[in-house]
Design an enzyme around this catalytic site. Structure first.
Site, PDB file in Angstrom:
ATOM      1  N   SER A 197      24.765  38.417  10.794  1.00 37.58           N
ATOM      2  CA  SER A 197      24.780  37.370   9.771  1.00 37.58           C
ATOM      3  C   SER A 197      24.853  35.940  10.469  1.00 37.58           C
ATOM      4  CB  SER A 197      25.837  37.530   8.988  1.00 37.58           C
ATOM      5  OG  SER A 197      26.278  36.374   8.326  1.00 37.58           O
ATOM      6  N   TYR A 202      35.411  38.086   7.469  1.00 31.16           N
ATOM      7  CA  TYR A 202      33.902  38.923   7.107  1.00 31.16           C
ATOM      8  C   TYR A 202      33.053  38.727   8.414  1.00 31.16           C
ATOM      9  CZ  TYR A 202      29.009  39.271   5.771  1.00 31.16           C
ATOM     10  OH  TYR A 202      27.628  39.509   5.906  1.00 31.16           O
ATOM     11  N   LYS A 238      31.315  40.630  11.845  1.00 35.18           N
ATOM     12  CA  LYS A 238      30.100  40.722  12.226  1.00 35.18           C
ATOM     13  C   LYS A 238      29.991  40.265  13.821  1.00 35.18           C
ATOM     14  CE  LYS A 238      27.608  41.353   8.469  1.00 35.18           C
ATOM     15  NZ  LYS A 238      26.675  42.427   8.160  1.00 35.18           N
TER      16      LYS A 238
HETATM   17  N1  UFG Z   1      27.338  27.765  -4.619  1.00 31.70           N
HETATM   18  C1  UFG Z   1      27.550  26.946  -5.808  1.00 31.70           C
HETATM   19  N2  UFG Z   1      27.802  27.517  -6.836  1.00 31.70           N
HETATM   20  C2  UFG Z   1      28.244  28.880  -7.070  1.00 31.70           C
HETATM   21  C3  UFG Z   1      27.699  29.726  -5.869  1.00 31.70           C
HETATM   22  C4  UFG Z   1      27.444  29.047  -4.635  1.00 31.70           C
HETATM   23  O1  UFG Z   1      27.275  25.596  -5.552  1.00 31.70           O
HETATM   24  O2  UFG Z   1      28.566  29.332  -7.929  1.00 31.70           O
HETATM   25  C5  UFG Z   1      26.590  26.897  -3.485  1.00 31.70           C
HETATM   26  C6  UFG Z   1      27.491  27.400  -2.358  1.00 31.70           C
HETATM   27  O3  UFG Z   1      28.687  26.286  -1.830  1.00 31.70           O
HETATM   28  C7  UFG Z   1      26.609  27.112  -0.912  1.00 31.70           C
HETATM   29  C8  UFG Z   1      25.340  27.797  -1.655  1.00 31.70           C
HETATM   30  O4  UFG Z   1      25.597  27.661  -3.191  1.00 31.70           O
HETATM   31  O5  UFG Z   1      26.501  25.874  -0.594  1.00 31.70           O
HETATM   32  C9  UFG Z   1      25.219  29.145  -1.079  1.00 31.70           C
HETATM   33  O6  UFG Z   1      26.201  30.198  -1.763  1.00 31.70           O
HETATM   34  P1  UFG Z   1      26.194  31.523  -1.770  1.00 31.70           P
HETATM   35  O7  UFG Z   1      27.668  31.865  -2.189  1.00 31.70           O
HETATM   36  O8  UFG Z   1      25.116  32.023  -2.604  1.00 31.70           O
HETATM   37  O9  UFG Z   1      26.081  31.850  -0.270  1.00 31.70           O
HETATM   38  P2  UFG Z   1      26.677  31.695   1.038  1.00 31.70           P
HETATM   39  O10 UFG Z   1      25.912  30.999   1.760  1.00 31.70           O
HETATM   40  O11 UFG Z   1      28.094  31.150   0.915  1.00 31.70           O
HETATM   41  O12 UFG Z   1      27.302  32.979   1.688  1.00 31.70           O
HETATM   42  C10 UFG Z   1      26.120  33.881   2.212  1.00 31.70           C
HETATM   43  C11 UFG Z   1      26.316  35.371   1.947  1.00 31.70           C
HETATM   44  C12 UFG Z   1      27.497  35.874   2.428  1.00 31.70           C
HETATM   45  C13 UFG Z   1      27.349  35.512   3.795  1.00 31.70           C
HETATM   46  C14 UFG Z   1      27.532  34.170   3.820  1.00 31.70           C
HETATM   47  C15 UFG Z   1      27.673  33.581   5.228  1.00 31.70           C
HETATM   48  O13 UFG Z   1      26.299  35.481   0.412  1.00 31.70           O
HETATM   49  O14 UFG Z   1      27.236  37.497   2.297  1.00 31.70           O
HETATM   50  O15 UFG Z   1      26.427  33.650   3.417  1.00 31.70           O
HETATM   51  O16 UFG Z   1      26.702  34.002   6.406  1.00 31.70           O
HETATM   52  F1  UFG Z   1      28.238  36.117   4.578  1.00 31.70           F
END
Ligand code: UFG
Length: 348
Positions: free
Chosen positions: A127, A164, A168
Site C-alpha cells: 500500500s 494497518y 504493510k
Molecule cells: N473522504 C471524505 N469523505 C468520506 C470518505 C473519504 O471526504 O466519507 C476523503 C478522505 O479524507 C480522503 C479521500 O476522501 O481525502 C479518500 O478517502 P478514502 O477513505 O476513500 O481512502 P483513503 O485514501 O483514506 O484510504 C485508502 C484505502 C485504505 C488504505 C489507505 C492508505 O481505503 O485501505 O488508502 O493507503 F490503507
C-alpha cells in the site's frame, strides 16, 4: 504447458475476488484460503457464477499453521498472491494489536510454510501507506499541475500514519530479508485507492453499514441510501482545498498483478525483490470526485464539511512510470467509466 497453481490468501474479499477471476480466466489454477471473518460466502458463490465453476476454497485462518499446512500438502504451489487480511484504517487505529496479530502473525505462518514447501515466488499486495507519512502532509501538488510526481518507489518507507500501514511496512521488510537470506522472489505492489466493481456487477465494493471509503459513500448518497457526504475538511492548499488521491479501477489494478507474475516467472535467478506503485498517475480531489460522480450518475451529491479524520494523509499520489516501463502496463479505465460502471451496479 503445465498449468500453474497459485495460492491466493483472503481470496474472498473485494479486491482479492477480482484477482481469483482474472487469474482463473488467464489459465491459472487458483486455490483460495480465507477465514470468512472479513468477507462473505456470497462472494464465493458470485465468483462461481462468473466462472461457471468453483475454484478450490478452504476456510482457513492463516494463523492456524496446522490447517494451513494441510492445504500446502494437497497442492504443489508455483507461487502465492498474498493480501494482508484486515484493511480498515480506522479499525486499525482502534485495535492496533488485533491488526498486528492477524496481518503479521498470519503472514509469518504463511512464509514459514512457503519455505518448508519450497514455494519461493510471492506477490504481496502492499500500500501507499508504507511511504513516510510526514512527507505527505505539508506538501501539496502545485495548483493546476495535474501529473506532478510525488511518491516514487525509491522514496523512504517508514513512519506510517496508522497500524494497518505499519503491518504493510513490516511485511514488506520481512519479505525483503526473505529475498536476501531465503531466496524468495518477491514483488511488492503498492496501491492506494482501488475503486469499483467487476463488469459482471456480481462482485463489488459494497460494505455493510456505513462505508469508510469515499467512492462507495458517494454512490450510497447518489442512490439516496445516505443523506449526504462528509467532506473531511476543505481548507488545504490543494487545487480546491480538498485532499487529493489517485483512484484506480480494480480491474486495471488486478491486470497489473498478471504482469507482475510474468516478471517473476521469467527470472533465471532467485533472491529477487522489487516494489511497484500501481496508480494511474493522475490525482483527483474530493470535490472533483463529487463532480465526476454527479456527471456519471446524473444525481445530486449533497455534502457537508466535517473535521479531518486523524489518520488521513493530505496528498497521496505517485509517479507511475516504473510500473509502466518495467511491467509494461498502464491503467486503461477512465474515472468516468469506473463511476458509470459503479452506478449501473447501484441501479441494478
Ligand atoms: N473522504 C471524505 N469523505 C468520506 C470518505 C473519504 O471526504 O466519507 C476523503 C478522505 O479524507 C480522503 C479521500 O476522501 O481525502 C479518500 O478517502 P478514502 O477513505 O476513500 O481512502 P483513503 O485514501 O483514506 O484510504 C485508502 C484505502 C485504505 C488504505 C489507505 C492508505 O481505503 O485501505 O488508502 O493507503 F490503507
Amino acid at each position: 504447458m503445465k498449468q500453474k497453481t497459485i495460492l491466493i490468501t483472503w481470496g474472498i474479499g473485494y479486491i482479492w475476488s477480482h484477482a481469483v477471476i482474472a487469474f482463473e480466466q488467464t489459465w491459472y489454477k487458483t486455490v483460495i484460503i480465507d477465514n470468512l471473518d472479513n468477507s462473505c460466502l456470497s462472494t464465493y458463490r458470485n465468483i462461481w457464477e462468473i466462472l461457471w465453476y468453483k475454484p478450490d476454497f478452504y476456510e482457513v485462518d492463516l494463523r492456524n499453521k496446522e490447517k494451513l499446512e494441510e492445504v500446502f500438502k494437497k497442492y504443489s504451489f508455483d507461487w502465492v498472491l498474498h493480501f494482508a487480511w484486515l484493511k480498515a484504517v480506522w479499525e486499525s487505529c482502534e485495535k492496533p494489536l488485533h491488526y498486528f496479530d492477524n496481518n503479521l502473525v498470519g503472514s509469518l505462518r504463511l512464509f514459514e510454510l512457503m519455505q518448508s514447501y519450497n514455494v519461493k515466488n510471492i506477490i504481496f499486495s502492499s500500500s501507499a501507506t508504507v511511504y513516510d507519512s510526514n512527507r505527505s502532509i505539508p506538501t501539496f501538488p502545485p495548483k493546476g499541475e495535474r501529473s506532478f510526481n510525488w511518491f516514487s518507489e525509491n522514496d523512504l518507507t517508514w513512519n506510517t500514519s496508522n497500524p494497518y500501514g505499519t503491518t504493510k511496512f513490516l511485511i514488506e521488510n520481512i519479505l525483503n530479508d526473505l529475498s536476501k537470506f531465503a531466496s524468495f522472489n518477491v514483488i511488492n505492489l503498492r496501491y492506494f485507492n482501488p475503486i469499483w466493481a467487476h463488469p459482471s456487477w456480481l462482485i463489488w465494493e459494497n460494505p455493510d453499514g456505513l462505508p469508510n471509503n469515499l467512492s462507495p459513500f458517494i454512490m450510497k448518497v447518489a442512490s439516496w441510501e445516505l443523506p449526504y457526504l462528509n467532506v473531511f475538511w476543505d481548507d488545504y492548499e490543494t487545487i480546491d482545498g480538498s485532499w487529493v488521491r489517485d483512484y484506480i479501477d480494480v480491474v486495471d489494478l488486478i491486470d497489473w498483478h498478471l504482469k507482475a507474475y510474468e516478471l517473476l516467472e521469467n527470472l533465471d535467478f532467485s533472491g529477487f525483490i522489487d516494489n511497484f506503485n500501481l496508480w494511474t498517475g493522475k490525482w483527483v480531489s474530493v470535490f472533483e470526485m463529487i463532480q465526476e460522480s454527479k456527471n456519471a450518475t446524473w444525481k445530486d451529491i449533497p455534502f457537508k464539511i466535517a473535521p479531518r479524520r486523524n489518520w488521513d494523509l493530505a496528498s497521496v499520489y505517485c509517479n507511475p512510470s516504473k510500473s509502466k516501463n518495467i511491467l509494461e502496463w498502464t491503467a486503461k479505465t477512465s474515472l468516468q467509466d469506473s463511476l458509470k460502471n459503479a452506478w449501473k451496479f447501484y441501479n441494478k
